[in-house]
Write a protein that holds these residues in place. Structure first.
Motif, PDB file in Angstrom:
ATOM      1  N   ARG A 280      15.980 -20.862  22.930  1.00  0.00           N
ATOM      2  CA  ARG A 280      15.543 -19.549  22.460  1.00  0.00           C
ATOM      3  C   ARG A 280      14.091 -19.222  22.797  1.00  0.00           C
ATOM      4  N   VAL A 281      13.220 -20.231  22.729  1.00  0.00           N
ATOM      5  CA  VAL A 281      11.790 -19.957  22.824  1.00  0.00           C
ATOM      6  C   VAL A 281      11.127 -20.851  23.866  1.00  0.00           C
ATOM      7  N   ASN A 282      10.423 -20.225  24.802  1.00  0.00           N
ATOM      8  CA  ASN A 282       9.482 -20.887  25.704  1.00  0.00           C
ATOM      9  C   ASN A 282       8.279 -19.938  25.764  1.00  0.00           C
ATOM     10  N   ARG A 283       7.428 -20.019  24.727  1.00  0.00           N
ATOM     11  CA  ARG A 283       6.480 -18.949  24.472  1.00  0.00           C
ATOM     12  C   ARG A 283       5.053 -19.478  24.453  1.00  0.00           C
ATOM     13  N   ARG A 284       4.162 -18.660  24.988  1.00  0.00           N
ATOM     14  CA  ARG A 284       2.736 -18.952  24.933  1.00  0.00           C
ATOM     15  C   ARG A 284       1.969 -17.642  24.869  1.00  0.00           C
ATOM     16  N   GLY A 285       0.753 -17.706  24.310  1.00  0.00           N
ATOM     17  CA  GLY A 285      -0.019 -16.482  24.184  1.00  0.00           C
ATOM     18  C   GLY A 285      -1.397 -16.722  23.600  1.00  0.00           C
ATOM     19  N   ILE A 286      -2.028 -15.635  23.153  1.00  0.00           N
ATOM     20  CA  ILE A 286      -3.386 -15.662  22.616  1.00  0.00           C
ATOM     21  C   ILE A 286      -3.373 -15.041  21.228  1.00  0.00           C
ATOM     22  N   ALA A 287      -4.044 -15.699  20.275  1.00  0.00           N
ATOM     23  CA  ALA A 287      -4.083 -15.233  18.887  1.00  0.00           C
ATOM     24  C   ALA A 287      -5.523 -15.062  18.429  1.00  0.00           C
ATOM     25  N   ALA A 288      -5.778 -14.014  17.664  1.00  0.00           N
ATOM     26  CA  ALA A 288      -7.062 -13.802  16.991  1.00  0.00           C
ATOM     27  C   ALA A 288      -6.802 -13.844  15.496  1.00  0.00           C
ATOM     28  N   GLN A 289      -7.578 -14.649  14.751  1.00  0.00           N
ATOM     29  CA  GLN A 289      -7.321 -14.819  13.327  1.00  0.00           C
ATOM     30  C   GLN A 289      -8.607 -14.703  12.515  1.00  0.00           C
ATOM     31  N   ALA A 290      -8.468 -14.190  11.299  1.00  0.00           N
ATOM     32  CA  ALA A 290      -9.523 -14.213  10.293  1.00  0.00           C
ATOM     33  C   ALA A 290      -9.160 -15.270   9.256  1.00  0.00           C
ATOM     34  N   TRP A 291     -10.166 -16.013   8.762  1.00  0.00           N
ATOM     35  CA  TRP A 291      -9.927 -17.171   7.910  1.00  0.00           C
ATOM     36  C   TRP A 291     -10.734 -17.075   6.608  1.00  0.00           C
ATOM     37  N   TYR A 292     -10.135 -17.607   5.532  1.00  0.00           N
ATOM     38  CA  TYR A 292     -10.874 -17.919   4.315  1.00  0.00           C
ATOM     39  C   TYR A 292     -10.930 -19.435   4.202  1.00  0.00           C
TER      40      TYR A 292
END
Length: 369
Positions: A280-292
């Motif tokens: 089902r999944v062969n996925r890659r990408g870029i993520a931007a996150q905000a953290w506490y």
């Protein structure tokens, strides 16, 4: 940790459930070092005056039952219910500022990861933001009442169609707190009751037992050392991923990350490779996150992050899509410039399919002052 990772031989428990057990066991093992450690330099005794804020971190496990629409077969959680919560005092109603409650009973805003165990055909977990109200019954015991929205994901099969059903409901929590300040300032045991209510879905009730830790004074800078600037931390992690639908098992996953801290908050940019499950999944990408970020000892901290994830799945439509990435990280400083961490992340596609869990272990190094 190895025992936690070996429980998936029948492939009925996804990596979300595995991570919960491992994370709670890890935090429980840390409690031993907390008990033996001296009182933190930044701790504030219960009898002290008001503090700028009170941080909090807790982990609990237990059992419960689901009922209502969609609940079939074995309905207990099989002792796999668990929660991880972090938060800090929050006074939007002016209860402390106007003198209605004292600083030791200040309300708190918690971020909660909650896992509802493993009933038949309902493997649900998710994230909640709770407003928590506290009341000290006497110097030893207290109670907490928390309520807030709960974003859940439930792997279930309806009319022969399997999906990772995403819904928003409410998580209500009631806890009895017992103070263990004789062992470490701010340490607590907690016995909690959680109720989940979601429209057109099963509701659940559970009892969870665990440990919590109050952090009574603000810690400036980043884990691993105080800094007047905002240095960049660069890291790499490797582990495993699992698609939250039947069939695919564990497969390798890795990520590269740049993170910058601003006191108890942080922002990050990550390159994520979820690996190939062959179905089902062969996925890659870029993520931007905000953290506490919530430190709970001199060298340990736990953090929660969320943000957009732009990725391409070569086994799907092979086009760029926008998903969400939700993460919980436990890290341990190794001096001023290095730290190691374990990270649990959930990829949410918002299409009720091809969501994935990622559990990775990594190292980060600080660059800049």
């Amino acid at each position: 940790m190895a025992e936690c990772l070996s429980v998936n031989s029948n492939n009925k428990k996804d990596s979300m459930k595995t991570f919960t057990a491992c994370a709670v066991l890890s935090l429980s093992s840390l409690a031993a070092s907390v008990l033996a450690a001296p009182v933190d330099d930044g701790s504030i005794p219960e009898t002290a005056g008001p503090a700028p804020y009170t941080g909090y971190a807790a982990a609990s496990m237990g059992d419960g039952v689901i009922r209502g629409e969609g609940a079939t077969g074995h309905r207990t959680m099989r002792w796999r219910a668990g929660e991880i919560r972090i938060g800090h005092t929050f006074d939007p109603f002016g209860l402390v500022g106007n003198g209605y409650v004292n600083a030791a009973e200040a309300p708190r805003l918690d971020i909660v990861y909650y896992n509802e165990g493993h009933p038949d055909n309902n493997h649900r977990d998710g994230y909640a933001a709770q407003m928590v109200f506290r009341k000290n019954l006497n110097p030893t015991f207290g109670v907490e009442l928390g309520v807030g929205p709960y974003f859940s994901m439930n792997r279930t099969t309806v009319n022969g169609v399997e999906s990772d059903d995403a819904r928003v409901g409410a998580l209500m929590s009631l806890a009895l707190i017992g103070r263990l300040d004789a062992y470490s300032q701010g340490l607590q045991w907690r016995i909690g009751y959680n109720h989940v209510a979601i429209t057109n879905a099963p509701h659940s009730d559970a009892i969870v037992i665990g440990l919590g830790k109050e952090i009574g004074a603000t810690r400036s800078g980043t884990p691993g050392g105080v800094s007047d600037g905002h240095p960049v931390w660069l890291g790499a992690s490797y582990g495993f991923a699992q698609t939250n639908q039947s069939g695919p098992g564990y497969h390798p996953s890795y990520s590269l990350e740049a993170k910058q801290y601003y006191g108890q908050f942080a922002v990050s940019l990550s390159g994520v490779d979820e690996g190939n499950d062959g179905a089902r999944v062969n996925r890659r990408g870029i993520a931007a996150q905000a953290w506490y970020v919530q430190p709970f000892s001199e060298n340990w901290s736990i953090s929660a992050g969320a943000g957009p994830y732009v990725s391409r799945n070569k086994l799907g439509t092979d086009r760029t899509t926008l998903s969400g990435l939700f993460s919980v990280t436990l890290d341990r400083s190794l001096g001023k410039d290095w730290k190691v961490f374990t990270n649990f992340a959930r990829v949410v596609t918002f299409t009720n399919k091809n969501d994935a869990d990622l559990v990775t272990f990594g190292v980060m190094r600080r660059f800049g002052s």
